[in-house]
Design a protein around this motif. Sequence first.
Motif, mmCIF file in Angstrom:
data_model
loop_
_atom_site.group_PDB
_atom_site.id
_atom_site.type_symbol
_atom_site.label_atom_id
_atom_site.label_comp_id
_atom_site.label_asym_id
_atom_site.label_seq_id
_atom_site.Cartn_x
_atom_site.Cartn_y
_atom_site.Cartn_z
ATOM 1 N N GLN A 187 37.053 5.329 22.240
ATOM 2 C CA GLN A 187 37.191 6.716 22.646
ATOM 3 C C GLN A 187 36.335 6.943 23.874
ATOM 4 O OE1 GLN A 187 34.847 9.590 20.085
ATOM 5 N NE2 GLN A 187 34.953 7.853 18.687
ATOM 6 N N TYR A 188 36.647 7.988 24.619
ATOM 7 C CA TYR A 188 35.902 8.276 25.835
ATOM 8 C C TYR A 188 34.774 9.244 25.528
ATOM 9 C CZ TYR A 188 34.695 9.730 30.536
ATOM 10 O OH TYR A 188 34.006 10.005 31.693
ATOM 11 N N ASP A 189 33.582 8.923 26.043
ATOM 12 C CA ASP A 189 32.401 9.759 25.869
ATOM 13 C C ASP A 189 32.085 10.438 27.201
ATOM 14 O OD1 ASP A 189 29.836 10.821 25.557
ATOM 15 O OD2 ASP A 189 29.214 9.206 24.208
ATOM 16 N N PRO A 190 32.038 11.761 27.243
ATOM 17 C CA PRO A 190 31.743 12.463 28.505
ATOM 18 C C PRO A 190 30.417 12.040 29.135
ATOM 19 C CG PRO A 190 32.539 14.003 26.846
ATOM 20 C CD PRO A 190 32.320 12.700 26.146
ATOM 21 N N ASP A 191 29.488 11.516 28.338
ATOM 22 C CA ASP A 191 28.211 11.068 28.882
ATOM 23 C C ASP A 191 28.356 9.842 29.779
ATOM 24 O OD1 ASP A 191 26.888 13.109 27.594
ATOM 25 O OD2 ASP A 191 26.270 11.871 25.890
ATOM 26 N N TRP A 192 29.546 9.209 29.742
ATOM 27 C CA TRP A 192 29.778 8.008 30.547
ATOM 28 C C TRP A 192 30.191 8.338 31.988
ATOM 29 C CZ3 TRP A 192 33.556 5.161 26.703
ATOM 30 C CH2 TRP A 192 32.852 4.800 25.543
ATOM 31 N N GLN A 193 30.311 9.588 32.333
ATOM 32 C CA GLN A 193 31.038 10.009 33.515
ATOM 33 C C GLN A 193 30.669 9.284 34.806
ATOM 34 O OE1 GLN A 193 30.950 14.198 35.130
ATOM 35 N NE2 GLN A 193 32.986 14.173 34.224
ATOM 36 N N ARG B 199 43.540 8.057 30.445
ATOM 37 C CA ARG B 199 43.972 9.391 30.876
ATOM 38 C C ARG B 199 42.946 10.459 30.484
ATOM 39 N NH1 ARG B 199 49.362 11.179 29.091
ATOM 40 N NH2 ARG B 199 49.054 9.936 27.205
ATOM 41 N N GLU B 200 42.260 10.242 29.355
ATOM 42 C CA GLU B 200 41.204 11.178 28.964
ATOM 43 C C GLU B 200 40.039 11.108 29.960
ATOM 44 O OE1 GLU B 200 38.948 14.014 26.941
ATOM 45 O OE2 GLU B 200 41.103 13.580 26.963
ATOM 46 N N ALA B 201 39.672 9.897 30.378
ATOM 47 C CA ALA B 201 38.603 9.746 31.360
ATOM 48 C C ALA B 201 38.970 10.436 32.671
ATOM 49 C CB ALA B 201 38.317 8.266 31.605
ATOM 50 N N LEU B 202 40.201 10.266 33.110
ATOM 51 C CA LEU B 202 40.642 10.898 34.353
ATOM 52 C C LEU B 202 40.738 12.411 34.182
ATOM 53 C CD1 LEU B 202 43.395 8.344 35.449
ATOM 54 C CD2 LEU B 202 41.054 8.565 36.331
ATOM 55 N N ARG B 203 41.153 12.855 33.011
ATOM 56 C CA ARG B 203 41.240 14.291 32.751
ATOM 57 C C ARG B 203 39.862 14.933 32.847
ATOM 58 N NH1 ARG B 203 40.763 18.219 28.941
ATOM 59 N NH2 ARG B 203 39.632 16.811 27.560
ATOM 60 N N GLN B 204 38.843 14.184 32.410
ATOM 61 C CA GLN B 204 37.477 14.692 32.478
ATOM 62 C C GLN B 204 36.791 14.366 33.806
ATOM 63 O OE1 GLN B 204 34.931 14.625 29.101
ATOM 64 N NE2 GLN B 204 36.569 14.263 27.632
ATOM 65 N N ASP B 205 37.591 13.920 34.769
ATOM 66 C CA ASP B 205 37.110 13.669 36.131
ATOM 67 C C ASP B 205 35.989 12.640 36.151
ATOM 68 O OD1 ASP B 205 37.169 14.008 38.891
ATOM 69 O OD2 ASP B 205 35.664 15.607 38.865
ATOM 70 N N HIS B 206 36.246 11.494 35.511
ATOM 71 C CA HIS B 206 35.266 10.406 35.494
ATOM 72 C C HIS B 206 34.926 10.014 36.929
ATOM 73 C CE1 HIS B 206 33.227 6.931 33.673
ATOM 74 N NE2 HIS B 206 33.619 6.279 34.753
ATOM 75 N N GLN B 207 33.626 9.938 37.248
ATOM 76 C CA GLN B 207 33.186 9.686 38.615
ATOM 77 C C GLN B 207 32.915 8.215 38.914
ATOM 78 O OE1 GLN B 207 32.919 12.308 41.069
ATOM 79 N NE2 GLN B 207 34.215 13.066 39.398
ATOM 80 N N GLY B 208 32.591 7.451 37.900
ATOM 81 C CA GLY B 208 32.330 6.027 38.127
ATOM 82 C C GLY B 208 33.621 5.258 38.371
ATOM 83 N N ALA B 209 33.458 4.020 38.802
ATOM 84 C CA ALA B 209 34.628 3.160 39.019
ATOM 85 C C ALA B 209 35.269 2.808 37.672
ATOM 86 C CB ALA B 209 34.205 1.894 39.747
#
Length: 310
Positions: A183-189, A210-220
């Motif tokens: 699962q995606y953790d927002p703390d990973w952004q 898609r969840e990471a992209l939805r939350q605008d993940h900033q890392g590579a």
Amino acid sequence: MPEMHVGERHWSVSTGSNLLDALNQAGVAVPYSCRAGSCHACLVRCQGEVEDKQPDALSPAQRQDGWRLACQCQVIADVQVETFDPTRDGLPAKVVSTDWLSVNVLRLRVEPERGLRYRAGQHLVLWAGTVARPYSLASLPQEDPFLEFHLDCRHPGEFSDIARQLQAGDHLRLGELRGGALQYDPDWQSRPLWLLASGTGLGPLWGVLREALRQDHQGAIRVIHLAHDAGGHYLAQPLAALAASHPNLTVELWTAAELTQALAQLRLVSRQTLALLCGHPVSVEAFSKRLFLAGLPRNQLLADVFLPRG
């Protein structure tokens, strides 16, 4: 020898028998996937003493109610087992569509009778009559009005044989929603995120991506999909479309013939990298070993294994 009781049935089993094996060998349908205590597909309620190899896998409240993971328990005394009854306990669902993403991968979309709250990467057990199989969700709750599953139909199997014949409007039952390791953790952004999958292990990681992209993940974000051959990259076009619109996303499509060389060239850019792995146990093991050799800390790797049904 201990006695096993399920409903009106009872039979003797050898002391120390695995509870999941004892049930399935006697014709009691208990689904399973990982056999490692992570997917929770084999949850049963027990009255009587069993030796639980992984007691911390369930909450204290679940254990107090008698719930156990059958794959992690050994029978050491007489035990009464209550299994999931899909006609009584299952959530009715209707097939929305079925279509083939590749020669071997069937995309199944279903609509439950009532809304289901879930996270990308979790598992559900699908029931077709008395035949059950746990599958990971490939859908994203915030975007998709259906539940989506990617079914590997390369080989004959009870559920996959039924799934090939499913049509829109057909009815299934859904078992209890399970946790899942991915699962995606927002703390990973801000951290590098690697998603490595083999076969339909890409399904849950498609949702996580898609969840990471939805939350605008900033890392590579680096996605690697391993398939038997080029035709097995069943989400190649959707992945390419996402990569074209997200500069921080790269996608690599590997085949089995390229695996050894590709793994040898795998390098970590940052020790802050997080890696999510999913698929066949052999592939997950190969990915894991290479990542550890490359310097990835073990607590930064999460894996979900799709165990083939024997």
